[in-house]
Design a protein around this motif. Structure first.
Motif, PDB file in Angstrom:
ATOM      1  N   GLU A 284      69.779  86.827  34.153  1.00 55.68           N
ATOM      2  CA  GLU A 284      68.689  87.708  34.575  1.00 55.68           C
ATOM      3  C   GLU A 284      68.187  88.549  33.397  1.00 55.68           C
ATOM      4  O   GLU A 284      68.965  89.015  32.565  1.00 55.68           O
ATOM      5  CB  GLU A 284      69.155  88.624  35.710  1.00 55.68           C
ATOM      6  N   GLY A 285      66.878  88.754  33.337  1.00 61.11           N
ATOM      7  CA  GLY A 285      66.286  89.521  32.241  1.00 61.11           C
ATOM      8  C   GLY A 285      66.101  88.629  31.032  1.00 61.11           C
ATOM      9  O   GLY A 285      65.599  87.507  31.143  1.00 61.11           O
ATOM     10  N   ASN A 286      66.490  89.114  29.864  1.00 65.01           N
ATOM     11  CA  ASN A 286      66.398  88.304  28.656  1.00 65.01           C
ATOM     12  C   ASN A 286      67.339  87.112  28.756  1.00 65.01           C
ATOM     13  O   ASN A 286      68.496  87.248  29.138  1.00 65.01           O
ATOM     14  CB  ASN A 286      66.758  89.139  27.427  1.00 65.01           C
ATOM     15  N   ALA A 287      66.833  85.944  28.391  1.00 65.55           N
ATOM     16  CA  ALA A 287      67.613  84.725  28.545  1.00 65.55           C
ATOM     17  C   ALA A 287      67.222  83.723  27.465  1.00 65.55           C
ATOM     18  O   ALA A 287      66.309  83.962  26.667  1.00 65.55           O
ATOM     19  CB  ALA A 287      67.391  84.133  29.940  1.00 65.55           C
ATOM     20  N   ILE A 288      67.952  82.610  27.447  1.00 65.29           N
ATOM     21  CA  ILE A 288      67.639  81.490  26.569  1.00 65.29           C
ATOM     22  C   ILE A 288      67.331  80.284  27.442  1.00 65.29           C
ATOM     23  O   ILE A 288      68.141  79.880  28.276  1.00 65.29           O
ATOM     24  CB  ILE A 288      68.814  81.151  25.622  1.00 65.29           C
ATOM     25  N   LEU A 289      66.132  79.739  27.262  1.00 65.87           N
ATOM     26  CA  LEU A 289      65.734  78.523  27.954  1.00 65.87           C
ATOM     27  C   LEU A 289      66.189  77.327  27.122  1.00 65.87           C
ATOM     28  O   LEU A 289      65.866  77.233  25.936  1.00 65.87           O
ATOM     29  CB  LEU A 289      64.212  78.503  28.120  1.00 65.87           C
ATOM     30  N   GLY A 290      66.968  76.436  27.748  1.00 65.54           N
ATOM     31  CA  GLY A 290      67.445  75.239  27.066  1.00 65.54           C
ATOM     32  C   GLY A 290      66.807  73.990  27.655  1.00 65.54           C
ATOM     33  O   GLY A 290      66.831  73.793  28.866  1.00 65.54           O
ATOM     34  N   ILE A 291      66.248  73.164  26.787  1.00 65.49           N
ATOM     35  CA  ILE A 291      65.664  71.890  27.220  1.00 65.49           C
ATOM     36  C   ILE A 291      66.161  70.795  26.279  1.00 65.49           C
ATOM     37  O   ILE A 291      65.908  70.850  25.066  1.00 65.49           O
ATOM     38  CB  ILE A 291      64.122  71.908  27.194  1.00 65.49           C
ATOM     39  N   ARG A 292      66.868  69.826  26.834  1.00 67.56           N
ATOM     40  CA  ARG A 292      67.318  68.721  25.996  1.00 67.56           C
ATOM     41  C   ARG A 292      66.112  67.860  25.604  1.00 67.56           C
ATOM     42  O   ARG A 292      65.217  67.624  26.426  1.00 67.56           O
ATOM     43  CB  ARG A 292      68.370  67.887  26.717  1.00 67.56           C
ATOM     44  N   PRO A 293      66.071  67.373  24.350  1.00 67.48           N
ATOM     45  CA  PRO A 293      64.908  66.605  23.881  1.00 67.48           C
ATOM     46  C   PRO A 293      64.572  65.403  24.759  1.00 67.48           C
ATOM     47  O   PRO A 293      63.395  65.083  24.947  1.00 67.48           O
ATOM     48  CB  PRO A 293      65.329  66.166  22.470  1.00 67.48           C
ATOM     49  N   GLU A 294      65.589  64.746  25.320  1.00 63.27           N
ATOM     50  CA  GLU A 294      65.322  63.583  26.166  1.00 63.27           C
ATOM     51  C   GLU A 294      64.816  63.956  27.548  1.00 63.27           C
ATOM     52  O   GLU A 294      64.381  63.086  28.317  1.00 63.27           O
ATOM     53  CB  GLU A 294      66.577  62.712  26.293  1.00 63.27           C
TER      54      GLU A 294
END
Length: 371
Positions: A284-294
């Protein structure tokens, strides 16, 4: 249901004020292939040495078949180890190297020393050499063997005494890439054929993913995740686990999250409202969005984000694209069914996204802080 063979219970290893292992808890089932994975200095070899009896933990318990064995030396455990360096006897041929351990007398039930009959030694060695693809090499000097063949001799020597547990400490690190792949596949096939419990140490995430039943991921002496390779990759416990596994590595984008909307500063054309994120901890609040390249798919319309191609790297059937938004850069891994060029303006759909709390450490060295 699998029988538990090994358990480490709250194990700590320290040298003075330096804590090398910090409260490690794990169990290893009979006939399981477990990999200890992590960067250099994370504690994986120390964990292996505690299991093998080369080290006793500062605190905690090591159990073998339910019996505490903290101070039982290696030669009294039904364990054998293959080290990074082959440690073969250069003056002995292949047969004698493998047979060496079988020629050492053992104490019988009456306490007297007993030697194995030479016929049995010969049969066991020759059968094992055939198993590790060294049939016909028995009289060959070990100095005349290739690195891969020498490693097979070391593995045969470890297996010939029929241990309950085989420990492999980065056994392929001195080999070239093609031979590493060949030998890791052979090790997995051999382990499944002999049904021997195996603990394997590596820093190579692709090796760990390809041959393990389960992986223990370590960082700075602490457990990061302990699960199957599939679970670790699909549902990472934290940002370190997510970023350590995967090639190319997972994209990491600072964002904010209020349990409904993900906002990425500066990216007006990025909208993830249609995707339910996989949450790791409280983000919640500040976060890190992770998206795998595939997990990025190029689409004509209806995507989550837009960007411009700034670099193209072709790798056989796949192509890696560097995609620049207004303030952030992503890597996309796509099938090579289209000729992409620098300057292309593309739209992507994110098939799966992850959210991590800001401030977590990443395996890439980038912290999870939002600036």
């Amino acid at each position: 249901m699998s029988k538990e063979l090994i358990r480490l219970r709250d194990c700590v290893m320290s040298y003075g004020d330096e804590v090398v292992l910090d409260h490690i808890n794990l169990y290893i089932n009979d006939k399981e292939f477990l990999t200890l994975l992590g960067p250099s200095g994370c504690g994986k070899t120390t964990t292996l040495r505690i299991i093998g009896g080369f080290l006793s933990p500062t605190s905690g318990d090591v159990l073998f078949d339910g019996v505490r064995i903290n101070h039982v030396p290696p030669h009294q455990r039904t364990v054998n180890t293959v080290f990074q360096r082959y440690a073969l006897f250069p003056h002995l041929n292949v047969f004698e190297n493998v047979a060496f351990g079988l020629r050492i007398p053992k104490a019988g039930e009456d306490g007297r020393k007993v030697r194995l009959p030479e016929r049995e030694i010969h049969q066991r060695v020759m059968e094992l050499l055939e198993t590790v693809n060294l049939k016909g090499f028995d009289k060959r000097p070990v100095s005349a063997l290739s690195g891969g063949q020498q490693q097979r001799v070391a593995i045969a020597r470890a297996l010939v005494k029929e241990p309950k547990l085989l420990l492999l400490d980065e056994p392929f690190s001195n080999l070239d890439a093609r031979l590493r792949i060949e030998l890791r596949d052979e090790i997995r096939a051999l382990q499944q054929k002999l049904k021997i419990t195996t603990v394997f140490v590596t820093h190579d995430q692709e090796e760990a993913m390809s041959i393990s039943d389960r992986i223990l991921l370590l960082h700075k002496g602490k457990m990061q995740q302990y699960s199957t390779p599939q679970e670790m990759y699909r549902s990472p416990a934290n940002l370190f686990a997510a970023s350590f596994l995967g090639n190319p590595p997972i994209n990491q984008i600072p964002c904010t999250w209020d349990h409904k909307i993900i906002e990425v500063t500066g990216e007006d054309w990025w909208d993830f409202s249609s995707v339910t994120p996989v949450l790791s901890g409280s983000a919640e609040g500040n976060a890190i969005l992770g998206i795998r390249p595939e997990d990025l798919e190029a689409v004509e319309e209806g995507g989550n984000l837009k960007g411009t191609v700034t670099a193209v790297q072709t790798l056989g059937k796949e192509v890696y694209l560097k995609i620049s938004g207004r303030e952030h850069v992503l890597t996309a891994c796509l099938n090579w069914d289209h000729d992409y060029t620098v300057g292309d303006h593309l739209e992507f759909r994110a098939k799966k996204i992850h959210l991590f709390p800001a401030g977590q450490e990443s395996a890439s060295g980038r912290g999870g802080r939002v600036s």
